[in-house]
Design an enzyme around this catalytic site. Structure first.
Site, PDB file in Angstrom:
ATOM      1  N   GLY A  42     -39.187 140.046 -21.366  1.00  0.00           N
ATOM      2  CA  GLY A  42     -38.650 140.427 -20.067  1.00  0.00           C
ATOM      3  C   GLY A  42     -38.812 139.265 -19.087  1.00  0.00           C
ATOM      4  O   GLY A  42     -38.083 138.289 -19.165  1.00  0.00           O
ATOM      5  N   SER A 109     -39.831 135.150 -26.284  1.00  0.00           N
ATOM      6  CA  SER A 109     -39.141 135.026 -25.008  1.00  0.00           C
ATOM      7  C   SER A 109     -40.184 134.957 -23.893  1.00  0.00           C
ATOM      8  O   SER A 109     -41.063 134.091 -23.925  1.00  0.00           O
ATOM      9  CB  SER A 109     -38.170 136.190 -24.851  1.00  0.00           C
ATOM     10  OG  SER A 109     -37.272 135.980 -23.798  1.00  0.00           O
ATOM     11  N   TRP A 110     -40.134 135.848 -22.899  1.00  0.00           N
ATOM     12  CA  TRP A 110     -41.199 135.873 -21.896  1.00  0.00           C
ATOM     13  C   TRP A 110     -42.548 136.092 -22.560  1.00  0.00           C
ATOM     14  O   TRP A 110     -43.570 135.584 -22.099  1.00  0.00           O
ATOM     15  CB  TRP A 110     -40.944 136.964 -20.860  1.00  0.00           C
ATOM     16  CG  TRP A 110     -42.158 137.302 -20.051  1.00  0.00           C
ATOM     17  CD1 TRP A 110     -42.910 138.436 -20.138  1.00  0.00           C
ATOM     18  CD2 TRP A 110     -42.781 136.477 -19.049  1.00  0.00           C
ATOM     19  NE1 TRP A 110     -43.970 138.374 -19.248  1.00  0.00           N
ATOM     20  CE2 TRP A 110     -43.918 137.191 -18.570  1.00  0.00           C
ATOM     21  CE3 TRP A 110     -42.503 135.223 -18.518  1.00  0.00           C
ATOM     22  CZ2 TRP A 110     -44.754 136.681 -17.580  1.00  0.00           C
ATOM     23  CZ3 TRP A 110     -43.340 134.719 -17.526  1.00  0.00           C
ATOM     24  CH2 TRP A 110     -44.447 135.434 -17.072  1.00  0.00           C
ATOM     25  N   ASP A 261     -29.752 130.599 -29.844  1.00  0.00           N
ATOM     26  CA  ASP A 261     -30.393 131.371 -28.787  1.00  0.00           C
ATOM     27  C   ASP A 261     -29.869 130.851 -27.448  1.00  0.00           C
ATOM     28  O   ASP A 261     -30.200 129.741 -27.029  1.00  0.00           O
ATOM     29  CB  ASP A 261     -31.913 131.209 -28.866  1.00  0.00           C
ATOM     30  CG  ASP A 261     -32.661 132.102 -27.897  1.00  0.00           C
ATOM     31  OD1 ASP A 261     -32.059 132.530 -26.890  1.00  0.00           O
ATOM     32  OD2 ASP A 261     -33.861 132.354 -28.135  1.00  0.00           O
ATOM     33  N   HIS A 288     -31.114 135.152 -29.970  1.00  0.00           N
ATOM     34  CA  HIS A 288     -32.377 135.365 -29.276  1.00  0.00           C
ATOM     35  C   HIS A 288     -33.180 136.522 -29.863  1.00  0.00           C
ATOM     36  O   HIS A 288     -34.410 136.527 -29.801  1.00  0.00           O
ATOM     37  CB  HIS A 288     -32.089 135.656 -27.798  1.00  0.00           C
ATOM     38  CG  HIS A 288     -33.308 135.803 -26.949  1.00  0.00           C
ATOM     39  ND1 HIS A 288     -34.147 134.745 -26.668  1.00  0.00           N
ATOM     40  CD2 HIS A 288     -33.846 136.886 -26.309  1.00  0.00           C
ATOM     41  CE1 HIS A 288     -35.137 135.160 -25.902  1.00  0.00           C
ATOM     42  NE2 HIS A 288     -34.984 136.459 -25.671  1.00  0.00           N
TER      43      HIS A 288
END
Length: 311
Positions: A42, A109-110, A261, A288
Site C-alpha cells: 500500500g 512493494s510498500w 513491474d 507487480h
C-alpha cells in the site's frame, strides 16, 4: 509447489499500539516453526488469506498484521499519528507482545520499503529479508508513480486518473482531500478511482475489469493511506534507504522483481542489489503482483532457501 492451505490462524486479535490505534493481527502456521513477519503493501492495503499461500503451514510461524488505518485495524483509514516511524515502532511492539525476539521479514512493494527501513532501525531483530517489487520511497519512485511516469506506458489509464484533478492542482493532494471529505459519495468516488488506477497495471496478466480486483482487498484504506504517505514523501529523508544501506549489509537478502513491474520499476531492484552485497536478485517474467506465476514460485523457493541457509 505451494502447500495446501487451510488459512485458519491459530491466534488472532488486536494489539493496542497507541491511545488511538489498535492493530489487527493473526498468527498462522506452526507455533514452533520458523518465525516470519509479513508486511503488506500500500500503504493501507492490509493482508488477506491469499497472502498465506507463500507459507508452508508446517514449516513457518507467520505474523500477519494490518498496519495503522489499514483494513481491519482501528480506526479505519485514519491518517492521524500515522507515519513510517510509527509503523516501525509498531513492529517492535507487536514482536514484543507476541514474544518474538527476531524474525525473517517478508514484504513486497510498500512492504519492501517498510522491511528495509525496519531492518535499518532494528537490524538485530531481522534474520533475513525476502523482498518483492522494490520501492525505495525516493523521488524517482514517487515521480514515476504519481507525477506522470505511468502515462508513457498507460496513457489511457493516466488520463482517467488525471482528468478528475482541476488544472494546476497536485493530483496526490487533491485526491487525498476528496477522500477525506465528509461527503461519503465524493470520498468513495476518489478512493475508487485511485485504486482503479493502480489495479489497471498491477499484473502481467490482462485484467478484463480492474473493478473486479477491488473486491478482493480494502481498497479505500489503501487509497487514503497511499495518498497520505506519498504526499509526505513517505516520512523519510530523500534516499534514506540507500544512504543507510551499510547498516544492513550483513543481512541475507533475496530480491524478487518483476521485469514488467510498472508500479515499482526494476531499476530500483537493480540499484538495491548493487549496493547490498549479501543479496541475490531474481528477475521474473511478471508484473507487480506477488501472485504472477514466476514471482510466486520465486518467493516460495527463496524463502525456503534463506531460512535453510541461515540454520
Amino acid at each position: 509447489m505451494t502447500a495446501e492451505i487451510n488459512n485458519q490462524p491459530y491466534q488472532k486479535g488486536y494489539i493496542d499500539v497507541s491511545e488511538q490505534h489498535s492493530l489487527y493481527f493473526e498468527l498462522y502456521g506452526n507455533p514452533e516453526g520458523i518465525p516470519v513477519l509479513f508486511l503488506h503493501g500500500g500503504p493501507g492495503a492490509g493482508f488477506s488469506d491469499k497472502d498465506k499461500q507463500f507459507f508452508d503451514e508446517k514449516r513457518y510461524n507467520v505474523i500477519f498484521f494490518d498496519q495503522r488505518g489499514s483494513s481491519q485495524s482501528k480506526p479505519f483509514g485514519s491518517i492521524e499519528n500515522n507515519t513510517t516511524q510509527d509503523l516501525i515502532d509498531d513492529i517492535n511492539k507487536i514482536l514484543d507482545h507476541l514474544g518474538f525476539e527476531s524474525v525473517y521479514v517478508f514484504g513486497g512493494s510498500w512492504g519492501s520499503t517498510l522491511a528495509l527501513v525496519y531492518a535499518i532501525h532494528s537490524p538485530a531483530r531481522v534474520k533475513g529479508l525476502i523482498l518483492r517489487g522494490i520501492w525505495l520511497a525516493n523521488r524517482y519512485g514517487l515521480d514515476h508513480y504519481m507525477n506522470g511516469g505511468i502515462k508513457h506506458f498507460f496513457p489511457d489509464v493516466w488520463e482517467r486518473f488525471a482528468k478528475l484533478v482541476p488544472e494546476g492542482e497536485n493530483p496526490v493532494s487533491y485526491y487525498l482531500t476528496q477522500m477525506l471529505s465528509d461527503d461519503e459519495e465524493l470520498s468513495e468516488k476518489y478512493a475508487y478511482e485511485w485504486a482503479y488506477y493502480e489495479m489497471s497495471f498491477y499484473t502481467i496478466n490482462k485484467i478484463a475489469d480492474p473493478a473486479e480486483s477491488l473486491k478482493s482487498f480494502s481498497f479505500k484504506s489503501m487509497a487514503i493511506l497511499e495518498a497520505h504517505y506519498i504526499k509526505n514523501d513517505c516520512f523519510l529523508p530523500e534516499d534514506f534507504i540507500m544512504n543507510n544501506i551499510d547498516k544492513i549489509a550483513h543481512i541475507k537478502t533475496s530480491i524478487v522483481q518483476g521485469r514488467y513491474d510498472f508500479i515499482c520499476p526494476p531499476a530500483q531492484a537493480f540499484r538495491l542489489h548493487s549496493k547490498l552485497k549479501n543479496s541475490e536478485l531474481h528477475i521474473t517474467i511478471a508484473g507487480h503482483s506477488s501472485t504472477d506465476e514466476e514471482t510466486k514460485k520465486a518467493l516460495i523457493s527463496e524463502l525456503e532457501r534463506i531460512t535453510t541457509e541461515n540454520k
